[in-house]
Scaffold this active site. Structure first.
Site, mmCIF file in Angstrom:
data_model
loop_
_atom_site.group_PDB
_atom_site.id
_atom_site.type_symbol
_atom_site.label_atom_id
_atom_site.label_comp_id
_atom_site.label_asym_id
_atom_site.label_seq_id
_atom_site.Cartn_x
_atom_site.Cartn_y
_atom_site.Cartn_z
ATOM 1 N NE ARG A 234 -3.474 -2.763 1.265
ATOM 2 C CZ ARG A 234 -4.105 -3.097 2.391
ATOM 3 N NH1 ARG A 234 -4.286 -2.188 3.344
ATOM 4 N NH2 ARG A 234 -4.570 -4.315 2.562
ATOM 5 C CG HIS B 35 -9.863 -14.915 1.658
ATOM 6 N ND1 HIS B 35 -8.523 -14.759 1.401
ATOM 7 C CD2 HIS B 35 -10.341 -13.687 1.984
ATOM 8 C CE1 HIS B 35 -8.200 -13.475 1.537
ATOM 9 N NE2 HIS B 35 -9.281 -12.815 1.896
ATOM 10 C CE LYS C 121 -13.149 -3.491 9.784
ATOM 11 N NZ LYS C 121 -11.770 -3.102 9.493
ATOM 12 C CG HIS D 64 -12.476 -11.343 3.633
ATOM 13 N ND1 HIS D 64 -11.747 -10.910 2.542
ATOM 14 C CD2 HIS D 64 -13.763 -11.390 3.215
ATOM 15 C CE1 HIS D 64 -12.570 -10.709 1.518
ATOM 16 N NE2 HIS D 64 -13.805 -10.985 1.908
#
Length: 645
Positions: free
Chosen positions: A368, A390, A474, A520
């Site tokens: 990133r 995953h 999440k 995830h």
């Protein structure tokens, strides 16, 4: 007079006259609560205690013990700092001054005045002087025209720019003493609550974070309602400096950075690599036991992959520039996420409902483009490795699989000494749905499943709006370290969106095509950040099974080097890691050096030990543990030094 129904945190309801204030409610409950009240939460919004409540509401009176109470306290302290600066530096201009996780800051333009760390004590003294006046924080509505007129007369271009972007009818000023500021609030009742002040440091900050704008002076500070609490906080800061992972990383020879390699790209040194690999081995064992299959994917991917996943639209500007090849039709990106690659692995062949769940795990390195000013040791880097996995499952398997991942995360925390944690249910922002992808019904279902799974495992949870990933809600684990600081470690996400975007399918028992659900998960999060937090949590004194060097063999003199070499070899044959210090140094120096390196055990050998195949055991931080035979030490060590199951 009409009445309003006020619901208290315990679920009970009371009636009050319309227009009742938070302070009046606090006084009706107890004088003690009223004395300690800082603000009030009304239907989830933090407000001043003096603001009238004109409709039915659920409320919570906020004190210093509440996060919202600290927020209002430190917000008010930023205004107190600004008041002190204005009295000491006439003509100073102000940017923004928000509360932060610990304390507050204010960005200011001091013109030609020189300002540095040496000036902080006099500003602190002025803040205390002003605080003792117990000036009320008074809120008033102002028109946009009046607000602009006020700051034009003061000659403050920063406040004028802020006001120009606000809607008329939404602008408020706050005043305390002789100081007036543009502010939405909330604030504490008066400055008298602020008893202890410490301005921590001075930094530079571009106005509105844009390097094309003027560099302002950012002054960081923290305040408390008691001097004792400030003293304890400053002690914690000193301890944090000793534990700083950047400092210990150098001293323990774990990792380094190189300007030639590039900012934010860590180099793992041999000892750090052992530490990292032990963590990977620990996780791989746990994953195999839990039914995961390992996969490996490339460090780059075609741009179309991330366009399909939605990552390019959401994070394209935070990625490195595309990689172009001699073929004009080819365009690649350094991998910002592993999940699109795993979706493509799922699609390699047809899937049946009997095949699910399928669990793919990878220690995948991603990249990133973080701004250089945001990089910080291992906690904020440009290249990092996730313990990513995953799970592709049927809708009826989601909760069961989610609970299994919770169990895995808790196993990691127990094995590494993280005992104080809260599970944060990270939801989407209902007022800003354009940030996210997918249908409302699927979001609602995913959020409900996460909460139910957390409840079944008895987790202490807190729901936070606006913290969801763009494709799904999440469960984030917020861990407190040994110094009481909170870190986000480990995350589990339910995703109904990527399977749609990648057109993932399985054949159900009805012989029809269905979409799987993705979970995830990354218990470590990123290895880099996890190691940084672990270093600071245990001050470099790693769990015995994880320590890069578990033992140091220290011969008293060169005469015993041969025996010492046989000791270190016998230990290595039993998978016990360590080194032989055969330098021509006195034993006291060797012991001191091993202590500095935080080696858990030192085995000292001399004439008696060599003659009887013994070792004199010394434990880091505890001293002599007595003499045992090498066989006895190995028998004990093989159990204590082993990786947890």
């Amino acid at each position: 007079m009409s009445e309003v129904s006020i619901t208290l945190p315990d679920g009970s309801a009371r009636s009050y006259p319309s227009g009742v204030t938070g302070m009046a409610i606090a006084q009706s409950i107890s004088e003690g609560l009223a004395r300690n009240s800082l603000a009030i939460e009304v239907n989830g919004e933090i407000r001043d205690l003096s603001r009238p409540i004109t409709g039915d509401a659920s409320i919570k009176i906020l004190t210093w013990n509440d996060k919202g109470g600290k927020y209002a306290f430190w917000h008010s302290s930023a205004h107190l700092l600004a008041e002190a600066l204005e009295s000491l530096y006439p003509g100073v201009k102000f940017g923004i001054g928000p509360p932060i996780e610990n304390g507050f800051y204010y960005d200011v333009d001091l013109g030609e005045a020189a300002f540095g760390e040496d000036d902080l004590p006099k500003v602190e003294a002025r803040m205390i002087e002003l605080a003792r006046k117990s000036n009320v924080f008074a809120r008033r509505d102002v028109t946009k025209a009046d607000a602009l007129d006020f700051f034009r007369k003061k000659g403050d271009p920063y406040k004028i720019e802020l006001i120009e972007n606000l809607e008329d009818g939404s602008i408020t000023f706050y005043e305390q003493g002789a100081f007036t500021d543009l502010c939405r609030g909330p604030h504490i009742p008066n400055t008298g609550f602020i008893k202890a002040v410490k301005l921590l440091n001075v930094a530079g900050a571009y106005w509105r974070g844009d390097e094309k704008n003027k560099m302002l002076t950012r002054i960081y500070g923290i305040t408390f309602p008691k001097q004792k609490e400030l003293d304890e906080y400053l002690h914690m800061l000193e301890e944090a400096k000793k534990r700083d992972h950047r400092k210990l990383g150098r001293e323990l020879e774990l990792f380094a950075f190189s300007e030639k390699v590039g900012m934010g790209l860590p180099l793992w040194l041999p000892k750090g690599t052992v530490l990292r690999e032990r963590l990977e081995q620990f996780m791989r064992k746990a994953q195999i036991k839990a039914g995961y299959d390992p996969v490996v994917t490339p460090h780059i991917g075609g741009k179309a992959l991330y366009v399909t996943s939605g990552h390019y639209e959401k994070y394209g500007k935070d990625s490195f520039q595309p990689i172009h090849t001699p073929d004009a039709s080819e365009e690649f990106l350094l991998k910002p996420m592993n999940c699109p690659h795993h979706c493509e692995i799922y699609k390699v062949k047809p899937r049946s409902y009997k095949d699910l769940p399928i669990r793919y795990a990878e220690f995948g390195t991603v990249y990133r483009y973080e701004q250089s000013g945001e990089l910080h040791g291992l906690t904020r880097v440009r290249g990092f490795t996730q313990d990513d996995a995953h799970i592709f499952c049927r809708p009826d398997q989601v909760k069961e699989e989610f609970i299994k991942v919770i169990d895995l995360v808790l196993h990691v925390f127990r094995s590494l000494g993280f005992e104080n944690y809260t599970a944060q249910v990270s939801l989407r922002d209902p007022d800003n749905k354009q940030k996210y992808i997918g249908e409302d019904a699927l979001w609602d279902r995913a959020e409900r499943e996460i909460q139910e799974a957390a409840d079944e495992r008895g987790l202490k949870t807190v729901a936070v709006k606006g913290e969801a990933a763009f494709y799904g809600p999440k469960l984030d684990f917020m861990v407190k370290d040994a110094l009481g600081r909170s870190w986000q470690l480990g995350t589990i996400q339910v995703d109904y969106q990527l399977p749609q975007r990648f057109e993932l399918e399985y054949i159900g028992s009805d012989n029809q095509k269905h979409r799987p659900v993705m979970i995830h998960r990354a218990p470590f999060g990123s290895l880099e950040r996890f190691v940084a937090v672990l270093i600071e949590h245990c001050a470099g004194n790693f769990p015995l099974w994880l320590s890069p060097d578990q033992i140091a063999v220290l011969p008293i003199s060169e005469r015993f080097n041969d025996y010492a070499e046989s000791v270190i070899q016998d230990l290595k044959n039993q998978d016990i890691r360590g080194y032989l210090d055969d330098r021509n140094e006195k034993i006291g120096r060797k012991i001191r050096d091993a202590e500095v390196k935080k080696v858990p055990f030192m085995l000292i050998v001399g004439e008696k030990e060599a003659a009887e195949r013994q070792v004199a055991v010394r434990k880091h931080g505890e001293g002599d543990q007595g003499t045992v035979t090498l066989t006895e030490f190995i028998q004990r060590a093989s159990k204590d030094f082993a990786m947890p199951v």
